[in-house]
Design a protein around this motif. Structure first.
Motif, PDB file in Angstrom:
ATOM      1  N   PRO A 125       0.847  -1.202   0.000  1.00 51.77           N
ATOM      2  CA  PRO A 125       0.000   0.000   0.000  1.00 51.77           C
ATOM      3  C   PRO A 125       0.882   1.252   0.000  1.00 51.77           C
ATOM      4  O   PRO A 125       2.108   1.153   0.113  1.00 51.77           O
ATOM      5  CB  PRO A 125      -0.748  -0.125   1.322  1.00 51.77           C
ATOM      6  N   ASP A 126       0.258   2.407  -0.111  1.00 50.10           N
ATOM      7  CA  ASP A 126       1.001   3.655   0.093  1.00 50.10           C
ATOM      8  C   ASP A 126       1.486   3.693   1.535  1.00 50.10           C
ATOM      9  O   ASP A 126       0.707   3.508   2.465  1.00 50.10           O
ATOM     10  CB  ASP A 126       0.078   4.862  -0.146  1.00 50.10           C
ATOM     11  N   ASP A 130       6.893   6.158   0.683  1.00 51.25           N
ATOM     12  CA  ASP A 130       7.069   4.905  -0.050  1.00 51.25           C
ATOM     13  C   ASP A 130       5.755   4.546  -0.733  1.00 51.25           C
ATOM     14  O   ASP A 130       4.970   3.748  -0.209  1.00 51.25           O
ATOM     15  CB  ASP A 130       7.510   3.811   0.945  1.00 51.25           C
ATOM     16  N   PRO A 131       5.509   5.167  -1.914  1.00 55.09           N
ATOM     17  CA  PRO A 131       4.230   4.951  -2.596  1.00 55.09           C
ATOM     18  C   PRO A 131       4.019   3.476  -2.954  1.00 55.09           C
ATOM     19  O   PRO A 131       4.980   2.704  -3.050  1.00 55.09           O
ATOM     20  CB  PRO A 131       4.337   5.799  -3.865  1.00 55.09           C
ATOM     21  N   ALA A 132       2.773   3.099  -3.145  1.00 54.52           N
ATOM     22  CA  ALA A 132       2.403   1.721  -3.479  1.00 54.52           C
ATOM     23  C   ALA A 132       3.279   1.195  -4.614  1.00 54.52           C
ATOM     24  O   ALA A 132       3.573   1.892  -5.580  1.00 54.52           O
ATOM     25  CB  ALA A 132       0.930   1.669  -3.860  1.00 54.52           C
ATOM     26  N   ARG A 133       3.720  -0.032  -4.485  1.00 53.30           N
ATOM     27  CA  ARG A 133       4.645  -0.637  -5.450  1.00 53.30           C
ATOM     28  C   ARG A 133       4.564  -2.138  -5.255  1.00 53.30           C
ATOM     29  O   ARG A 133       3.746  -2.620  -4.474  1.00 53.30           O
ATOM     30  CB  ARG A 133       6.084  -0.144  -5.172  1.00 53.30           C
TER      31      ARG A 133
END
Ligand SMILES: [Cu+2]
Length: 276
Positions: A125-126, A130-133
Motif C-alpha cells: 500500500p502507500d 514509499d508509494p504503493a509498489r
C-alpha cells in the motif's frame, strides 16, 4: 488422517494453483478483507499485530512476559490458508526448506506472460515516503543458509537439529526465532544501491509472497518439535491467551490436525526429517 490438507515443500507445490490464488488475492482492492494488502497489513504496516521475540509484542510497544511468536504465526497462516483455498482449492500453502535450497525458481522469476509473477512479489500500500509498489528482494548467497545438522558459527547459527533438541518451549521458540530473523535478513538482502529488501523489515515482510512459505517452514519446525516434546508442551499460562486479531486461543492452535492440516515429511533432497 483423511481430510487433512498436506502442506508440501515449496519444490513440490502446485505452482499454477498458487499463482492463480495469489494472483486473485493480489488483484482485490486493499479494502477487501480477502486482499493481499489486507492480510499483510495484519502483520506489518500499518497494524503490526504480530508477535516477535518474547516479552515484546504485539506491536505498539506493549511489554508482556510470554512469547506467542509460534502460536500467533500459526493462527495467521491457518487464517490466510482459508483465504487462499477459497480462491483455488488446489492452492495449499507450501513450506520453504531453506536448509535444502535458496529461493526456488518458481518464486524468483519476476514476470509471467500475463504480468508480474504473484509468487515473486506482492503489492504494497502507500506508506510514508514509499508509494504503493511491488515488493523487492535481494537474497543472499545460498551457501550462507542454516543447516539441519551442522552449526554455522561464522554466521551465528546453530544447527536446526540442535534447536529441535531443546526441551523447553521458551528456549526453543527463542532460538528458532533467531534463525527466523536471519532468514528474513538473508531473503530481503540489500541491492547494490543500498535498497533493503522487504523481507528484512517487519513493516513490509508479509507483502512478499515468500513470507508465507518461510513461516510455513517455521510452523513445520514447531510441529516437528511438538512430535518430539509433546503437543501441549508450553507454559500453561499461555493456553487461554487470545491470538488477536484472530479468534483462536493458544490452546486452539496446538494441534495442527485439529486445524485441518499436516506437513509432508520429506524435503526435496529426499531426507526424512521426522525425529525418530
Ligand atoms: Cu517472520
Amino acid at each position: 488422517m483423511t481430510g487433512l490438507v498436506v502442506r508440501p515443500e515449496i519444490a513440490h507445490a502446485n505452482v499454477p494453483a498458487l499463482q492463480d490464488a495469489y494472483g486473485k488475492i493480489q488483484g482485490f482492492t486493499p479494502r477487501d478483507n480477502r486482499s493481499w494488502v489486507y492480510w499483510a497489513e495484519v502483520h506489518g504496516f500499518d497494524r503490526y499485530d504480530c508477535w516477535h521475540h518474547s516479552r515484546v509484542g504485539p506491536g505498539r510497544g506493549t511489554q508482556f512476559t510470554f512469547d506467542l511468536f509460534l502460536p500467533w504465526h500459526r493462527a495467521y497462516l491457518a487464517s490466510f490458508d482459508h483465504v487462499v483455498r477459497e480462491q483455488n482449492p488446489d492452492a495449499v500453502l507450501p513450506w520453504w526448506d531453506w536448509t535444502a535450497h535458496g529461493v526456488p525458481q518458481s518464486y524468483a522469476v519476476p514476470e509471467l506472460p500475463g504480468g508480474p509473477n504473484p509468487l515473486a512479489s506482492g503489492p504494497t500500500p502507500d506508506m510514508p515516503q514509499d508509494p504503493a509498489r511491488r515488493t523487492r528482494r535481494f537474497p543472499g548467497d545460498p551457501t550462507e543458509l542454516p543447516s539441519m545438522t551442522s552449526a554455522r558459527p561464522e554466521l551465528g547459527l546453530q544447527s536446526i537439529n540442535d534447536i529441535l533438541g531443546m526441551s523447553q518451549f521458551v528456549d526453543f521458540s527463542s532460538q528458532l526465532q533467531n534463525v527466523h530473523d536471519y532468514i528474513h535478513g538473508w531473503t530481503g538482502g540489500m541491492s547494490d544501491r543500498g535498497v533493503g529488501g522487504d523481507m528484512g523489515v517487519i513493516a513490509t515482510s508479509a507483502f512478499d509472497p515468500l513470507f508465507w512459505a518461510h513461516h510455513g517452514m517455521i510452523d513445520r519446525l514447531w510441529y516437528l518439535w511438538q512430535l518430539k516434546w509433546g503437543v501441549n508442551n508450553l507454559p500453561q499460562e499461555y493456553l487461554d491467551k487470545v491470538l488477536a486479531p484472530f479468534a483462536y486461543t493458544v490452546r486452539d492452535v496446538l494441534d495442527i490436525h485439529a486445524l485441518g492440516y499436516e506437513y509432508a515429511l520429506t524435503t526435496t533432497v529426499g531426507v526424512t526429517t521426522t525425529p525418530a
